[in-house]
Design an enzyme around this catalytic site. Structure first.
Site, PDB file in Angstrom:
ATOM      1  N   SER A 170       0.698  -2.930   8.676  1.00  0.00           N
ATOM      2  CA  SER A 170      -0.533  -2.389   8.230  1.00  0.00           C
ATOM      3  C   SER A 170      -1.620  -2.543   9.227  1.00  0.00           C
ATOM      4  O   SER A 170      -1.920  -3.374   9.879  1.00  0.00           O
ATOM      5  CB  SER A 170      -1.058  -3.176   6.942  1.00  0.00           C
ATOM      6  N   SER A 171      -2.336  -1.177   9.224  1.00  0.00           N
ATOM      7  CA  SER A 171      -3.584  -1.203  10.397  1.00  0.00           C
ATOM      8  C   SER A 171      -4.608  -2.096   9.969  1.00  0.00           C
ATOM      9  O   SER A 171      -5.537  -2.320  10.470  1.00  0.00           O
ATOM     10  CB  SER A 171      -4.032   0.013  10.616  1.00  0.00           C
ATOM     11  N   GLN A 229       0.818  -1.164  -0.159  1.00  0.00           N
ATOM     12  CA  GLN A 229       0.126  -0.192  -0.042  1.00  0.00           C
ATOM     13  C   GLN A 229       0.782   1.168   0.025  1.00  0.00           C
ATOM     14  O   GLN A 229       0.327   2.245  -0.091  1.00  0.00           O
ATOM     15  CB  GLN A 229      -1.002  -0.042   1.392  1.00  0.00           C
ATOM     16  N   ASN A 230       2.155   1.062   0.028  1.00  0.00           N
ATOM     17  CA  ASN A 230       3.271   2.222   0.269  1.00  0.00           C
ATOM     18  C   ASN A 230       3.412   2.707  -1.171  1.00  0.00           C
ATOM     19  O   ASN A 230       3.310   2.126  -2.101  1.00  0.00           O
ATOM     20  CB  ASN A 230       4.318   1.932   0.931  1.00  0.00           C
ATOM     21  N   ILE A 231       3.795   4.084  -1.091  1.00  0.00           N
ATOM     22  CA  ILE A 231       4.052   4.892  -2.336  1.00  0.00           C
ATOM     23  C   ILE A 231       5.458   5.260  -2.393  1.00  0.00           C
ATOM     24  O   ILE A 231       5.857   6.157  -3.179  1.00  0.00           O
ATOM     25  CB  ILE A 231       3.098   6.129  -2.433  1.00  0.00           C
ATOM     26  N   CYS A 270       0.323  15.681 -21.689  1.00  0.00           N
ATOM     27  CA  CYS A 270       1.318  15.069 -22.803  1.00  0.00           C
ATOM     28  C   CYS A 270       2.104  13.750 -22.322  1.00  0.00           C
ATOM     29  O   CYS A 270       2.567  13.181 -22.946  1.00  0.00           O
ATOM     30  CB  CYS A 270       2.397  15.904 -23.341  1.00  0.00           C
ATOM     31  N   ASN A 318       2.519  -6.767  13.254  1.00  0.00           N
ATOM     32  CA  ASN A 318       2.032  -5.031  13.217  1.00  0.00           C
ATOM     33  C   ASN A 318       2.151  -4.776  14.628  1.00  0.00           C
ATOM     34  O   ASN A 318       1.742  -5.339  15.694  1.00  0.00           O
ATOM     35  CB  ASN A 318       0.545  -5.211  12.710  1.00  0.00           C
ATOM     36  N   HIS A 323      -1.460   1.490  -4.154  1.00  0.00           N
ATOM     37  CA  HIS A 323      -1.824   3.105  -4.195  1.00  0.00           C
ATOM     38  C   HIS A 323      -0.762   3.887  -5.061  1.00  0.00           C
ATOM     39  O   HIS A 323      -0.844   5.037  -4.764  1.00  0.00           O
ATOM     40  CB  HIS A 323      -1.776   3.477  -2.912  1.00  0.00           C
TER      41      HIS A 323
END
Ligand code: NAD
Length: 243
Positions: free
Chosen positions: A192-193, A102-104, A131, A217, A120
Site C-alpha cells: 500500500s502506498s 483496501q482491496n475490492i 429492492c 512495499n 472499500h
C-alpha cells in the site's frame, strides 16, 4: 535484504496478534494493476468521472463501461498469489488474527483468510439500490451485454458494493479496523502506498498503541519514517520467505 528478512522472521516469531493491512500492491502479482503510477488504471480512466459517486448518481454509464471493459475481465480471472497464501499460513499458525484490506477484489477470502475487514467494499457483489437483491459479477456481465447501464428485474439501479470517491467508508468496518489496530502487537503493511485516508490512519493508530509497524512495499510511503522495519520489495517474495 537477507538481514531484514531475518529481522522480520524474528518479529513474527515474537508476535501473537498480527494485523495485516493490504493494498493494491499485494494483488498486482495476481494480475490486477494498481491505480496509481504510469501504468495504473487511473492513467486510462479518470477517477473523477469513472469512480465518483456524484457522476454515478447522475449517469452510471461511465462506471459500467469501466466495469465491463476493465474491471470485470481482470478481476474475473485473478487468483490469489503467494502473499495471500502466506497470510493464510500465518493465520493457521495463530499469528495473524485479522486482515484489513483496501482491496475490492476478494482474493483474501478466495485464498482462505477467515477474518477480512474490507474498508472499500467488494466488487464481486452487486446490489439493487431499490429492492436490495444481490447479483454476482457474472450475472451483471450478462445483463451488460444487452443493457448498459444494467438494471434489476424490479427496474432498480445496480451498484457494486464498492466505495466510490465521495462516499463514506462503511462505518462498521472502519470501527472494527480501528479496534484491531489498537490491540495488535505487530501491524504489517503489504503493498500500500499509504496515501488514501482514513485507511492510512490505521498504521498510525497501531504504532501509537505500542505495536510494531512493518511496511513491505515496493515504493516509499509517507509512514516509512515511523516504521520499525521497511522492506522495499515484493510482498509475495518477502512474506513467503518469512513464514
Ligand atoms: P496504491 O496503488 O496507491 O499503491 C500500491 C503500492 O503497492 C505502491 O506503492 C507500489 O509501490 C506497491 N506495490 C506494487 N506491487 C507490489 C508488490 N508486488 N509488492 C509490494 N508492493 C507493491 O494502492 P493502495 O495503497 O491500495 O490505495 C489505492 C486504492 O486503490 C485503495 O483504496 C484500493 O481500494 C484501490 N485498489 C484496489 C485494487 C484491488 O482490489 N486489487 C487494485 C487497485 C486499486
Amino acid at each position: 535484504m537477507d538481514k531484514k528478512i531475518i529481522e522480520l522472521k524474528e518479529m513474527i516469531k515474537q508476535s501473537e496478534n498480527i494485523v495485516v493491512f493490504t493494498g493494491a500492491g499485494i494483488s498486482s502479482e495476481s494480475g490486477i494493476p494498481t491505480y496509481r503510477g504510469e501504468d495504473g488504471v487511473w492513467s486510462k480512466y479518470d477517477p473523477k468521472i469513472y469512480a465518483s459517486i456524484n457522476v454515478f448518481e447522475q449517469d452510471s454509464t461511465y462506471y459500467w463501461h469501466y466495469f465491463k471493459d476493465e474491471r470485470y475481465p481482470i478481476i474475473k480471472k485473478a487468483k490469489p498469489n503467494k502473499a495471500h497464501y502466506s497470510i493464510v499460513e500465518l493465520e493457521k499458525q495463530r499469528k495473524i488474527k485479522c486482515v484489513i484490506t483496501q482491496n475490492i477484489d476478494g482474493l483474501h477470502q478466495m485464498a482462505g483468510s477467515s477474518r477480512v475487514i474490507e474498508l472499500h467494499g467488494n466488487t464481486r457483489i452487486i446490489t439493487c439500490l431499490k429492492c436490495n437483491r444481490k447479483y454476482s459479477m457474472d450475472e451483471v456481465f450478462s445483463i451488460l451485454k444487452k443493457q448498459l447501464p444494467p438494471t434489476c428485474n424490479c427496474g432498480g439501479k445496480l451498484k457494486t458494493n464498492t466505495v466510490l470517491f465521495g462516499e463514506q467508508l462503511p462505518i462498521n468496518a472502519l470501527e472494527e479496523a480501528e479496534i484491531v489496530s489498537k490491540n495488535c502487537d505487530l501491524f504489517l503493511v503489504l503493498g500500500s502506498s499509504l496515501v488514501v485516508y482514513p485507511a492510512a490512519n490505521l498504521p498510525i493508530i497501531a504504532k501509537n498503541n505500542n505495536s510494531f509497524l512493518v511496511i513491505i512495499n515496493i515504493g516509499a510511503t509517507p509512514l516509512d519514517d515511523i516504521a520499525d522495519l521497511v522492506i522495499n520489495d515484493s510482498a509475495s517474495n518477502i512474506l513467503s520467505k518469512s513464514i
